[in-house]
Motif scaffolding. Structure first.
Motif, mmCIF file in Angstrom:
data_model
loop_
_atom_site.group_PDB
_atom_site.id
_atom_site.type_symbol
_atom_site.label_atom_id
_atom_site.label_comp_id
_atom_site.label_asym_id
_atom_site.label_seq_id
_atom_site.Cartn_x
_atom_site.Cartn_y
_atom_site.Cartn_z
ATOM 1 N N VAL A 39 0.684 -0.709 -0.528
ATOM 2 C CA VAL A 39 -0.085 0.061 0.057
ATOM 3 C C VAL A 39 0.751 1.109 0.081
ATOM 4 O O VAL A 39 1.710 1.244 0.508
ATOM 5 N N VAL A 40 0.529 2.555 -0.848
ATOM 6 C CA VAL A 40 1.253 3.436 -1.139
ATOM 7 C C VAL A 40 0.381 4.816 -1.186
ATOM 8 O O VAL A 40 -1.026 5.075 -1.331
ATOM 9 N N TYR A 41 0.069 5.543 -0.040
ATOM 10 C CA TYR A 41 -0.489 6.498 -0.186
ATOM 11 C C TYR A 41 -0.322 7.801 -0.995
ATOM 12 O O TYR A 41 1.227 7.639 -0.707
ATOM 13 N N ALA A 42 -1.084 7.919 -1.046
ATOM 14 C CA ALA A 42 -0.727 9.512 -1.445
ATOM 15 C C ALA A 42 -1.242 10.769 -0.690
ATOM 16 O O ALA A 42 -2.251 10.519 0.155
ATOM 17 N N GLN A 43 -0.089 11.558 -0.508
ATOM 18 C CA GLN A 43 -0.897 12.971 0.812
ATOM 19 C C GLN A 43 -0.526 14.098 0.041
ATOM 20 O O GLN A 43 0.233 14.480 -0.301
ATOM 21 N N LEU A 44 -1.933 14.985 0.636
ATOM 22 C CA LEU A 44 -1.895 16.293 -0.149
ATOM 23 C C LEU A 44 -0.437 17.330 0.993
ATOM 24 O O LEU A 44 -0.377 17.338 2.250
ATOM 25 N N THR A 45 0.293 17.693 -0.056
ATOM 26 C CA THR A 45 0.559 18.439 0.639
ATOM 27 C C THR A 45 0.267 20.245 1.431
ATOM 28 O O THR A 45 -0.651 20.270 0.597
ATOM 29 N N PRO A 46 1.639 20.519 2.203
ATOM 30 C CA PRO A 46 0.588 22.285 2.388
ATOM 31 C C PRO A 46 0.263 22.989 1.212
ATOM 32 O O PRO A 46 -0.845 23.831 1.025
ATOM 33 N N ALA A 47 1.134 22.408 0.284
ATOM 34 C CA ALA A 47 0.062 23.196 -1.231
ATOM 35 C C ALA A 47 -0.461 23.213 -1.113
ATOM 36 O O ALA A 47 -1.530 23.657 -2.015
ATOM 37 N N GLY A 48 -0.453 21.305 -1.681
ATOM 38 C CA GLY A 48 -1.840 20.813 -2.344
ATOM 39 C C GLY A 48 -3.058 20.769 -1.305
ATOM 40 O O GLY A 48 -3.909 21.147 -1.805
ATOM 41 N N LEU A 49 -2.750 21.094 -0.019
ATOM 42 C CA LEU A 49 -4.354 21.482 0.716
ATOM 43 C C LEU A 49 -4.559 23.102 -0.049
ATOM 44 O O LEU A 49 -5.788 23.110 0.021
ATOM 45 N N GLU A 50 -3.680 23.715 -0.057
ATOM 46 C CA GLU A 50 -3.811 25.352 -0.318
ATOM 47 C C GLU A 50 -4.461 25.003 -1.759
ATOM 48 O O GLU A 50 -5.952 25.910 -2.113
ATOM 49 N N VAL A 51 -4.521 24.259 -2.853
ATOM 50 C CA VAL A 51 -5.361 24.257 -4.152
ATOM 51 C C VAL A 51 -6.347 23.816 -3.969
ATOM 52 O O VAL A 51 -6.948 24.049 -3.819
ATOM 53 N N ALA A 52 -5.643 22.897 -3.355
ATOM 54 C CA ALA A 52 -7.273 22.223 -2.850
ATOM 55 C C ALA A 52 -8.712 23.048 -2.368
ATOM 56 O O ALA A 52 -9.570 22.917 -3.148
ATOM 57 N N GLU A 53 -8.234 23.675 -1.720
ATOM 58 C CA GLU A 53 -8.496 24.908 -0.364
ATOM 59 C C GLU A 53 -9.330 25.640 -1.106
ATOM 60 O O GLU A 53 -10.772 25.707 -1.199
ATOM 61 N N TYR A 54 -8.830 26.238 -2.390
ATOM 62 C CA TYR A 54 -9.274 27.348 -3.400
ATOM 63 C C TYR A 54 -9.990 26.364 -4.476
ATOM 64 O O TYR A 54 -11.580 27.043 -4.507
#
Length: 155
Positions: A101-116
């Motif tokens: 199993v390999v997880y994909a995890q949002l980085t802080p930059a990814g979280l910012e883009v996702a929230e926008y």
């Protein structure tokens, strides 16, 4: 089959299903306009992955689960994950309990883009879906879609 099933003719059934597909094709592009903070066009799978990760505990999910939800093959999802990782939005993380199993995890930059992207998407949903159908119909549509999805899920 009950009477409520038998009283729908073939043409009516084909038309209803076709209208659903036509509606989705007409509305989907409108729901992604401007969701990319970089000004580009964000693809549906790209958006789907970011939003699913944003809404998940710890902002991470197994990559095979994300691939399934984004309706991508394993190879197609790997390419998408590679692009997201190169942009700095996602990082891969091995599962300590299961090497498969390999997880994909949002980085802080990814979280910012996702929230926008999520905020912009909600604004567009309110305009192009809620504004057209109304609240009762959106709730009814969600209930119908959930029933169809759940009863059609692979066994």
């Amino acid at each position: 089959m009950g009477a409520e099933v038998d009283d729908v003719g073939d043409e009516e059934l084909i038309t209803a299903w076709g209208l659903l597909h036509e509606a989705l094709r007409a509305v989907d592009p409108k729901l992604l306009r401007g969701v990319d903070p970089g000004g580009g066009d964000m693809s549906i799978p790209w958006f789907e992955v970011l939003i699913r990760l944003q809404r998940s505990p710890g902002h991470r999910l197994p990559m095979n689960q994300l691939a399934r939800h984004a309706s991508l093959s394993s190879g197609g999802f790997t390419k998408l994950a590679d692009r997201l990782e190169r942009k700095g939005y996602v990082k891969r993380e091995a599962c300590p309990d299961d090497r498969r199993v390999v997880y994909a995890q949002l980085t802080p930059a990814g979280l910012e883009v996702a929230e926008y992207a999520r905020a912009k998407h909600v604004q567009l949903l309110r305009e192009h879906v809620l504004g057209v159908l109304g609240s009762a119909e959106v709730r009814q549509f969600a209930e119908l879609a959930r029933t169809l999805r759940d009863r059609s899920a692979p066994e």
